[in-house]
Design an enzyme around this catalytic site. Sequence first.
Site, PDB file in Angstrom:
ATOM      1  N   LYS A  59     -43.899  42.432  56.967  1.00 54.12           N
ATOM      2  CA  LYS A  59     -44.926  41.456  56.996  1.00 54.12           C
ATOM      3  C   LYS A  59     -46.257  42.211  57.259  1.00 54.12           C
ATOM      4  O   LYS A  59     -46.404  42.992  58.214  1.00 54.12           O
ATOM      5  CB  LYS A  59     -44.614  40.397  58.056  1.00 54.12           C
ATOM      6  CG  LYS A  59     -45.843  39.604  58.384  1.00 54.12           C
ATOM      7  CD  LYS A  59     -45.736  38.638  59.141  1.00 54.12           C
ATOM      8  CE  LYS A  59     -45.455  38.792  60.708  1.00 54.12           C
ATOM      9  NZ  LYS A  59     -45.588  37.836  61.601  1.00 54.12           N
ATOM     10  N   TYR A 117     -43.525  44.800  60.876  1.00 51.97           N
ATOM     11  CA  TYR A 117     -44.751  43.800  60.945  1.00 51.97           C
ATOM     12  C   TYR A 117     -45.733  44.518  61.127  1.00 51.97           C
ATOM     13  O   TYR A 117     -46.101  45.116  62.247  1.00 51.97           O
ATOM     14  CB  TYR A 117     -44.177  42.802  62.240  1.00 51.97           C
ATOM     15  CG  TYR A 117     -45.546  41.948  62.521  1.00 51.97           C
ATOM     16  CD1 TYR A 117     -45.530  41.039  63.736  1.00 51.97           C
ATOM     17  CD2 TYR A 117     -46.667  41.956  61.660  1.00 51.97           C
ATOM     18  CE1 TYR A 117     -46.303  40.255  63.887  1.00 51.97           C
ATOM     19  CE2 TYR A 117     -47.542  40.760  61.763  1.00 51.97           C
ATOM     20  CZ  TYR A 117     -47.524  39.938  62.910  1.00 51.97           C
ATOM     21  OH  TYR A 117     -48.432  39.186  63.187  1.00 51.97           O
TER      22      TYR A 117
HETATM   23  O1  LIG Z   1     -48.269  35.052  64.236  1.00 47.64           O
HETATM   24  C1  LIG Z   1     -47.940  35.894  63.334  1.00 47.64           C
HETATM   25  O2  LIG Z   1     -47.061  36.370  63.756  1.00 47.64           O
HETATM   26  C2  LIG Z   1     -48.458  36.100  61.704  1.00 47.64           C
HETATM   27  O3  LIG Z   1     -47.543  36.574  61.082  1.00 47.64           O
HETATM   28  C3  LIG Z   1     -49.653  35.214  61.521  1.00 47.64           C
HETATM   29  C4  LIG Z   1     -50.346  36.536  61.715  1.00 47.64           C
HETATM   30  O4  LIG Z   1     -50.424  37.079  60.685  1.00 47.64           O
HETATM   31  C5  LIG Z   1     -51.778  36.243  62.371  1.00 47.64           C
HETATM   32  O5  LIG Z   1     -51.888  34.771  62.936  1.00 47.64           O
HETATM   33  C6  LIG Z   1     -52.798  36.549  61.529  1.00 47.64           C
HETATM   34  O6  LIG Z   1     -54.037  35.487  61.711  1.00 47.64           O
HETATM   35  P1  LIG Z   1     -55.430  36.124  62.497  1.00 47.64           P
HETATM   36  O7  LIG Z   1     -55.368  37.493  62.272  1.00 47.64           O
HETATM   37  O8  LIG Z   1     -55.361  35.632  63.991  1.00 47.64           O
HETATM   38  O9  LIG Z   1     -56.200  35.538  61.544  1.00 47.64           O
END
Ligand SMILES: O=C(O)C(=O)C[C@@H](O)[C@H](O)COP(=O)(O)O
Length: 283
Positions: free
Chosen positions: A154, A129
């Site tokens: 991700k 991640y």
């Molecule tokens: O909540 C997670 O583990 C996700 O992958 C979404 C994540 O990429 C996150 O919400 C990114 O959004 P922001 O940086 O908060 O706009």
Amino acid sequence: MTEIIVPILTPFNEKGEIDGEKVKTHVQNLLRKGVDIIFVNGTTGVGPALSKDEKRKMLDYVLDVTNKVIFQVGSLNMKEVLELVNYANERDIIAVASYPPYYFSIPKDFVVKYFKEICEASKHPVYLYNYPGATGKDVDVNLAKEIGCIKGVKDTNPDFAHTIRYKELGIKTYNGLENLAIASLSILDGTVVGAGNYMPELFSQLREYIKAGDMRKALDLQLKINEIDGTTIPYGKISSMYYLVKELQGYDVGVPRPPMYPLEEDKVKELIEKVRKIWNKSE
Ligand SMILES: O=C(O)C(=O)C[C@@H](O)[C@H](O)COP(=O)(O)O
């Protein structure tokens, strides 16, 4: 078919305890609305703010409904990481995932060792991640290559070229930003979208438009998603989601837990009015 992955929010009751029944109701609805995989203990699920037991509980509640799960195990406590990996080893899931060790300034070879330890202990594929904006660390394609055992990523990154490069490793590759969903669903293995908690049907519809080659409609819908997602920022994206699930999906997912504070009533009303206006606009 490209995949829609939702990093599920964590439903808390007023006492700050996880409400398992609300987790299950939420997962059932997301799957009904076209979501393929549930990402447990991610950012939206306030993973870094959950205890080890809470992380395990979330996995068990979701597994009561589906095994289409990626289980995020990251922590600054290596003993806890390995206990969570072993817990997952006894369960049927797609993969475990972890963000790199954050907060501390550490050499790259410590990041390599961290992920190699996870790979060594895990019976499941290990996904990265990568979220440089939150962790202060960029585990890019070169570092992922050096780690050598990453089977998926991700990448929460506005730099889509950065995300595409992971495909050089031939691994499952997703981008974690709502405003790149159209690109992720067109070019990558799929998209990971926190906003999928409260508007899963828009991402399913986006995928349908892309599949049909109707890119004009896909772009218009992406712009609508951006507008709604952007509306939540001043209120706190994660806190906003609890109220938007109730408003747009029709069931209660409890309340956020500080430091993701609940919203005052007047702010909830304001947020919902703004989102409703956009939601009801035709693309
Ligand atoms: O909540 C997670 O583990 C996700 O992958 C979404 C994540 O990429 C996150 O919400 C990114 O959004 P922001 O940086 O908060 O706009």
